[in-house]
Write a protein that holds these residues in place. Structure first.
Motif, PDB file in Angstrom:
ATOM      1  N   GLU A 157       0.822  -1.204   0.000  1.00 30.88           N
ATOM      2  CA  GLU A 157       0.000   0.000   0.000  1.00 30.88           C
ATOM      3  C   GLU A 157       0.859   1.258   0.000  1.00 30.88           C
ATOM      4  O   GLU A 157       0.605   2.209  -0.761  1.00 30.88           O
ATOM      5  N   ASN A 158       1.900   1.295   0.834  1.00 31.57           N
ATOM      6  CA  ASN A 158       2.769   2.470   0.888  1.00 31.57           C
ATOM      7  C   ASN A 158       3.588   2.620  -0.383  1.00 31.57           C
ATOM      8  O   ASN A 158       3.848   3.745  -0.837  1.00 31.57           O
ATOM      9  N   ARG A 160       2.725   1.583  -3.465  1.00 30.73           N
ATOM     10  CA  ARG A 160       1.810   2.054  -4.513  1.00 30.73           C
ATOM     11  C   ARG A 160       1.382   3.501  -4.275  1.00 30.73           C
ATOM     12  O   ARG A 160       1.167   4.265  -5.230  1.00 30.73           O
TER      13      ARG A 160
END
Length: 468
Positions: A157-158, A160
């Motif tokens: 998530e981080n 992306r």
């Protein structure tokens, strides 16, 4: 004409037996007994042997905060490039040693015969220190391990979302290491629909080539490395040179200290790049290897470490960059904002890390390393073999432990350490961030790169290549 085929076969067989008696390859262990003395040419696995069993192994218990409410909010990782081929200057001495052995009187020991008759110079001459396939794997594996150590920070998530920043030296081996680190993450999460950028910043990752005072006073100053030159001509190195010459049937006068170092490099690069225990490794026992290691440690000490004050001061720009980033994270966190840089991955050189370690006070001994105190330095802390292998790294993990309690944990090569000079105790491995800032306040207030690196006399002409 009749041909006695049996006679020919028997004769050939006899010749083969006589010829191959020189080539009996005694069983050697997979790892040379001198591997722990390879200095900056050593594998990361020699520093963390458990990785030989599982290259992706991590011990999450080492990150256990002193308080249960602690959660990581930022990670800075300053990493050396992965395993590389020899640079041009190193290759030159290796070529000299190889040619001397090839033209020497044939030896009788099996390993000498291997070197003289079977071993071939396999190092590409034009590699110029380029990243080896092993170096690609070094950074891929490190990326996976760090994602396991800090799953909430180095996450898909981080990555992306743009909360993971990549900074690299412009040197090809560093850029390729950075790309390899990225590949380790994208392959881990099977990311195929997005690419990620990196920043080339030599002011941070190759600061040493921009520090004029360092280049003039150390790199181009012949007297700056006097201790190394004296040790090369001293009794310890003379004994090693004599032994190498005797074993390989090369006249002692033809063996220089740099050629003795080349023997160690043949062994080190064979293990690091090809994962083999080369016959060259038989040239040196542990006592010999310790002498060669000390020669290289002297070079690192006087050229990058505690030998001269400008060595450590040359890293001021990187030091301030680190603390500016940490201060920004603290400010964002305290104001309730999202941390905009969850992870910073910075890839540089051994020359990037060592002056910074020195500036922070790590690995400092009571006595400086000199040409005359080899015998008393066997327990020294300043050991690049343990500190600066390929893919060496400094990790700074910032934690929020609740109620404004922010703590900073330093790790070197994925192992927790304590900041030198801070109080010891239960919380020493994760001190309050404000205490760390207070400890280094003089450097934070001062240590200006431009001021420290300025020459007040007109500098001589110098080649940037000399600094690399």
């Amino acid at each position: 004409m009749q041909i006695n085929i049996w006679g020919i076969l028997i004769a050939c067989f006899a010749v083969t037996l006589d010829f191959s008696s020189c080539f009996v390859n005694k069983s050697r262990p997979s790892i040379p007994r001198i591997a722990k003395y390879f200095g900056t040419k050593g594998r990361y696995e020699e520093v963390n042997p458990y990785l030989l069993e599982d290259i992706l192994a991590v011990n999450t218990s080492i990150l256990r905060p002193p308080f249960p409410k602690c959660r990581p909010i930022h990670l800075t990782a300053i990493i050396r490039h992965g395993t590389r081929y020899p640079t041009g200057s190193i290759f030159k001495h290796m070529q000299q040693m190889y040619e001397a052995v090839k033209s020497a009187t044939p030896g009788k020991e099996s390993w000498v015969c291997e070197i003289q008759n079977q071993w071939r110079m396999w190092y590409p001459q034009n590699t110029d220190g380029r990243l080896a396939r092993k170096g690609v794997d070094d950074h891929k594996h490190l990326a996976v391990r760090l994602s396991k150590l800090f799953p909430s920070l180095l996450s898909e998530e981080n990555l992306r979302g743009g909360f993971v920043k990549f900074i690299s030296s412009s040197k090809h081996r560093c850029i390729n290491s950075t790309l390899s680190f990225m590949a380790g993450l994208t392959e881990l999460w099977d990311i195929q629909d997005q690419t990620f950028d990196y920043e080339v910043n030599d002011a941070l990752m190759k600061y040493f080539i921009h520090c004029t005072k360092f280049l003039e006073d150390v790199v181009r100053n012949p007297s700056a490395l006097l201790e190394i030159d004296k040790f090369k001509e001293g009794p310890e190195m003379r004994r090693v040179r004599e032994k190498i010459g005797y074993q390989l049937r090369v006249p002692y006068k033809n063996i220089t200290a740099d050629m003795a170092d080349a023997v160690m490099n043949f062994c080190a690069y064979g293990l690091a790049i090809k994962n083999v225990n080369s016959p060259w490794c038989e040239c040196l026992d542990e006592a010999d290897a310790q002498v060669v290691e000390y020669t290289n440690d002297l070079r690192q000490f006087w050229k990058r470490g505690y030998g001269y004050d400008i060595n450590r001061k040359s890293s001021c720009i990187l030091f301030h960059d680190v603390f500016s980033r940490l201060d920004k994270v603290v400010s964002e966190n305290m104001s309730g904002q999202q941390v905009t840089e969850a992870v910073t991955i910075q890839v540089g050189h051994g020359e990037t890390l060592l002056p910074l370690y020195t500036l922070l006070g790590f690995f400092k001994d009571d006595e400086p390393l000199t040409s005359s105190n080899y015998a008393t330095q066997t327990q020294r802390s300043f050991r690049p073999s343990f500190v600066l292998p390929y893919t060496a790294n400094l990790l700074l993990a910032l934690y929020d432990c609740g109620e404004g309690d922010l703590r900073l944990q330093p790790l070197i090569n994925e192992n927790p350490v304590t900041f030198p000079g801070l109080p010891e105790g239960q919380e020493a491995s994760m001190p309050l961030y404000r205490d760390v800032r207070e400890h280094y306040k003089e450097l934070i207030r001062g240590c200006d790169f431009e001021t420290e690196c300025e020459l007040f006399t007109r500098p001589n002409q110098f080649s940037i290549k000399d600094a690399l």
